[in-house]
Design a protein around this motif. Structure first.
Motif, PDB file in Angstrom:
ATOM      1  N   ARG A 115       0.854  -1.183   0.000  1.00 34.97           N
ATOM      2  CA  ARG A 115       0.000   0.000   0.000  1.00 34.97           C
ATOM      3  C   ARG A 115       0.893   1.238   0.000  1.00 34.97           C
ATOM      4  NH1 ARG A 115      -4.177  -1.831   4.859  1.00 34.97           N
ATOM      5  NH2 ARG A 115      -4.420  -3.976   4.136  1.00 34.97           N
ATOM      6  N   ASN A 116       0.467   2.250  -0.689  1.00 36.13           N
ATOM      7  CA  ASN A 116       1.251   3.488  -0.741  1.00 36.13           C
ATOM      8  C   ASN A 116       0.928   4.329   0.494  1.00 36.13           C
ATOM      9  OD1 ASN A 116       2.797   5.666  -1.376  1.00 36.13           O
ATOM     10  ND2 ASN A 116       1.863   6.055  -3.359  1.00 36.13           N
ATOM     11  N   ALA A 117       1.465   3.883   1.630  1.00 37.00           N
ATOM     12  CA  ALA A 117       1.197   4.580   2.887  1.00 37.00           C
ATOM     13  C   ALA A 117       1.796   5.981   2.885  1.00 37.00           C
ATOM     14  CB  ALA A 117       1.745   3.769   4.064  1.00 37.00           C
ATOM     15  N   ALA A 118       2.862   6.194   2.092  1.00 32.63           N
ATOM     16  CA  ALA A 118       3.466   7.529   2.031  1.00 32.63           C
ATOM     17  C   ALA A 118       2.475   8.549   1.465  1.00 32.63           C
ATOM     18  CB  ALA A 118       4.735   7.495   1.184  1.00 32.63           C
ATOM     19  N   ALA A 119       1.720   8.140   0.446  1.00 33.40           N
ATOM     20  CA  ALA A 119       0.720   9.048  -0.131  1.00 33.40           C
ATOM     21  C   ALA A 119      -0.381   9.344   0.877  1.00 33.40           C
ATOM     22  CB  ALA A 119       0.130   8.439  -1.397  1.00 33.40           C
ATOM     23  N   LEU A 120      -0.796   8.324   1.629  1.00 35.17           N
ATOM     24  CA  LEU A 120      -1.824   8.539   2.651  1.00 35.17           C
ATOM     25  C   LEU A 120      -1.308   9.465   3.743  1.00 35.17           C
ATOM     26  CD1 LEU A 120      -3.228   4.906   3.003  1.00 35.17           C
ATOM     27  CD2 LEU A 120      -4.280   6.828   1.810  1.00 35.17           C
ATOM     28  N   ALA A 121      -0.026   9.298   4.110  1.00 32.96           N
ATOM     29  CA  ALA A 121       0.560  10.165   5.132  1.00 32.96           C
ATOM     30  C   ALA A 121       0.605  11.609   4.659  1.00 32.96           C
ATOM     31  CB  ALA A 121       1.961   9.676   5.494  1.00 32.96           C
ATOM     32  N   LYS A 122       0.907  11.808   3.381  1.00 37.27           N
ATOM     33  CA  LYS A 122       0.935  13.176   2.856  1.00 37.27           C
ATOM     34  C   LYS A 122      -0.461  13.778   2.859  1.00 37.27           C
ATOM     35  CE  LYS A 122       1.736  14.151  -1.547  1.00 37.27           C
ATOM     36  NZ  LYS A 122       2.441  14.407  -2.830  1.00 37.27           N
ATOM     37  N   ASN A 123      -1.460  12.985   2.552  1.00 36.26           N
ATOM     38  CA  ASN A 123      -2.841  13.484   2.586  1.00 36.26           C
ATOM     39  C   ASN A 123      -3.245  13.875   4.012  1.00 36.26           C
ATOM     40  OD1 ASN A 123      -3.219  13.177  -0.157  1.00 36.26           O
ATOM     41  ND2 ASN A 123      -4.037  11.098   0.036  1.00 36.26           N
ATOM     42  N   GLU A 124      -2.809  13.080   5.000  1.00 32.63           N
ATOM     43  CA  GLU A 124      -3.090  13.436   6.389  1.00 32.63           C
ATOM     44  C   GLU A 124      -2.410  14.754   6.744  1.00 32.63           C
ATOM     45  OE1 GLU A 124      -5.168  12.089   8.255  1.00 32.63           O
ATOM     46  OE2 GLU A 124      -5.468  10.049   7.541  1.00 32.63           O
ATOM     47  N   ALA A 125      -1.172  14.938   6.247  1.00 31.40           N
ATOM     48  CA  ALA A 125      -0.442  16.183   6.514  1.00 31.40           C
ATOM     49  C   ALA A 125      -1.185  17.376   5.927  1.00 31.40           C
ATOM     50  CB  ALA A 125       0.969  16.094   5.935  1.00 31.40           C
ATOM     51  N   LYS A 126      -1.677  17.227   4.704  1.00 27.29           N
ATOM     52  CA  LYS A 126      -2.430  18.318   4.069  1.00 27.29           C
ATOM     53  C   LYS A 126      -3.682  18.653   4.879  1.00 27.29           C
ATOM     54  CE  LYS A 126      -1.138  17.393  -0.752  1.00 27.29           C
ATOM     55  NZ  LYS A 126      -1.672  16.958  -2.061  1.00 27.29           N
ATOM     56  N   GLY A 127      -4.390  17.614   5.310  1.00 27.16           N
ATOM     57  CA  GLY A 127      -5.604  17.843   6.079  1.00 27.16           C
ATOM     58  C   GLY A 127      -5.319  18.549   7.395  1.00 27.16           C
ATOM     59  N   LEU A 128      -4.259  18.145   8.062  1.00 28.13           N
ATOM     60  CA  LEU A 128      -3.931  18.752   9.349  1.00 28.13           C
ATOM     61  C   LEU A 128      -3.506  20.207   9.174  1.00 28.13           C
ATOM     62  CD1 LEU A 128      -3.485  18.585  12.370  1.00 28.13           C
ATOM     63  CD2 LEU A 128      -1.193  17.706  11.924  1.00 28.13           C
ATOM     64  N   ILE A 129      -2.603  20.472   8.228  1.00 27.55           N
ATOM     65  CA  ILE A 129      -2.144  21.853   8.025  1.00 27.55           C
ATOM     66  C   ILE A 129      -3.309  22.739   7.607  1.00 27.55           C
ATOM     67  CG2 ILE A 129      -0.617  23.329   6.657  1.00 27.55           C
ATOM     68  CD1 ILE A 129       1.334  20.961   6.524  1.00 27.55           C
ATOM     69  N   GLY A 130      -4.211  22.210   6.786  1.00 26.62           N
ATOM     70  CA  GLY A 130      -5.396  22.973   6.407  1.00 26.62           C
ATOM     71  C   GLY A 130      -6.266  23.312   7.612  1.00 26.62           C
ATOM     72  N   ALA A 131      -6.425  22.353   8.527  1.00 27.89           N
ATOM     73  CA  ALA A 131      -7.223  22.585   9.730  1.00 27.89           C
ATOM     74  C   ALA A 131      -6.562  23.620  10.632  1.00 27.89           C
ATOM     75  CB  ALA A 131      -7.429  21.277  10.493  1.00 27.89           C
ATOM     76  N   LEU A 132      -5.237  23.554  10.741  1.00 23.36           N
ATOM     77  CA  LEU A 132      -4.517  24.536  11.551  1.00 23.36           C
ATOM     78  C   LEU A 132      -4.654  25.934  10.953  1.00 23.36           C
ATOM     79  CD1 LEU A 132      -1.197  22.623  12.407  1.00 23.36           C
ATOM     80  CD2 LEU A 132      -3.293  22.789  13.756  1.00 23.36           C
ATOM     81  N   ALA A 133      -4.563  26.028   9.623  1.00 23.82           N
ATOM     82  CA  ALA A 133      -4.720  27.331   8.967  1.00 23.82           C
ATOM     83  C   ALA A 133      -6.120  27.894   9.188  1.00 23.82           C
ATOM     84  CB  ALA A 133      -4.429  27.192   7.478  1.00 23.82           C
TER      85      ALA A 133
END
Length: 356
Positions: free
Chosen positions: A159-177
């Motif tokens: 599984r491309n867990a790296a891509a999922l991790a990047k999506n989680e990062a985007k979601g978190l940074i968006g929520a913080l913004a």
């Protein structure tokens, strides 16, 4: 009418996110069945299929170690159940005894509740479903085959867990913004409701942080094991460093949000502080885009450096002590974001103006 649309969107997002896992599980179940049925001649090798499916699962945690532990637990349950059949035969009380023993031993040898439950489910199947045409021990062999195929699948059909991790990062940074934008509005309008909304948004980020950590652990494990994912190691290492910085930024932002909420109760309009936080928010949004675009990552760094240069109480005209305290609390936040943008930690700290 809006709620169903949101629900459908979330459902489709779950389906898209699960596609790699579905492919991996389907392939593993087919291979396990083929080996046991056509290779070894077992008429109905249901344990080979169920062990492969259960070991892989749809969990976020796709680490090979987690898959191995689950497969081991299931095989352990099948082994105990087979021993019970040899020693005590099949019956109602035997099922109860085996389930109790498997559950207790499962909790004894492994901290995960899923380990014990997986072992108990497969043990009960062995007890309740008679085998046809082959020896009882063949089901233990099927369980071993299912577990081995599941472990192999983590390397060969990763599984491309790296891509999922990047999506989680985007979601978190968006929520913080978004939370930072609400803090800015709370200060600009003296709006305590906006400040409270920011606090609530930041409290909800913990689940995303935890999910991000799980995805990163999975990505790192898969990248070490799978020959097809080793080229992702650099990207995973970068995401691990980013996660550390964003975790610290989240903690600092929570402190900032509580202070801003407290200040906003007096109803004063703090335009300068609001503008400063708006600039930091712009840098954060550019940081989110920078996960896919190095040019935006550079732009984020420049935006944050401009904001950092203003983090000195003299830049606030006629500010009260409480306003200056809030401004000073922005300093560690900006340092964390600069480090997240790829800046050297020492350079990020020296980018802050000296406090007179």
């Amino acid at each position: 009418m809006a709620a169903p649309a949101v629900g459908v969107g979330a459902a489709l997002a779950r389906v898209r996110a699960s596609l790699p896992a579905v492919v991996q599980i389907t392939a593993a179940a087919f291979v396990a069945y083929a080996i046991a049925h056509w290779g070894l001649g077992h008429p109905i090798p249901f344990l080979a299929v169920t062990v492969a499916i259960t070991s892989l699962g749809l969990q976020r945690d796709a680490r090979p170690r987690r898959v191995f532990d689950t497969a081991l637990g299931i095989t352990f349950g099948v082994l105990l159940s087979n021993l019970s059949l040899v020693l005590f035969g099949r019956g109602v009380w035997q099922v109860a005894v085996v389930l109790a023993v498997v559950l207790l031993l499962g909790r004894l040898v492994h901290p995960s509740p899923g380990f014990a439950i997986g072992a108990a489910v497969q043990a009960s199947l062995v007890q309740l479903i008679p085998v046809q045409g082959v020896a009882e021990y063949s089901r233990l062999l099927d369980a071993v085959i299912g577990g081995a195929v599941a472990i192999a699948a983590t390397a060969l059909v990763p599984r491309n867990a790296a891509a999922l991790a990047k999506n989680e990062a985007k979601g978190l940074i968006g929520a913080l913004a978004q939370a930072l934008g609400d803090i800015s509005q709370a200060l600009r309008r003296g709006d305590s409701d906006a400040g409270l909304a920011a606090l609530e948004e930041l409290r909800r980020t913990q689940d995303t942080l935890d999910a991000w950590s799980t995805e990163l652990e999975s990505a790192a494990s898969i990248a070490r094991l799978s020959p097809f994912m080793r080229h992702h190691r650099g990207r995973v290492d970068r995401l691990v460093e980013l996660r550390t910085s964003i975790d610290l930024a989240t903690r600092n932002l929570r402190v900032l949000a509580r202070r801003a909420w407290s200040l906003s109760w007096d109803g004063r309009h703090r335009e300068e502080l609001a503008d400063l936080l708006g600039d930091i928010q712009s840098g954060m949004l550019e940081l989110r885009l920078g996960l896919d675009d190095d040019a935006m990552l550079h732009q984020s760094r420049q935006t944050l450096l401009i904001a950092a240069a203003r983090l000195e109480p003299d830049h606030l005209h006629g500010a009260q002590l409480a306003d200056s305290v809030l401004l000073m609390q922005c300093r560690p936040l900006v340092v964390d974001l600069l480090i997240a943008s790829g800046m050297d930690p020492e350079a990020a700290r020296t980018a802050l103006p000296e406090v007179k």
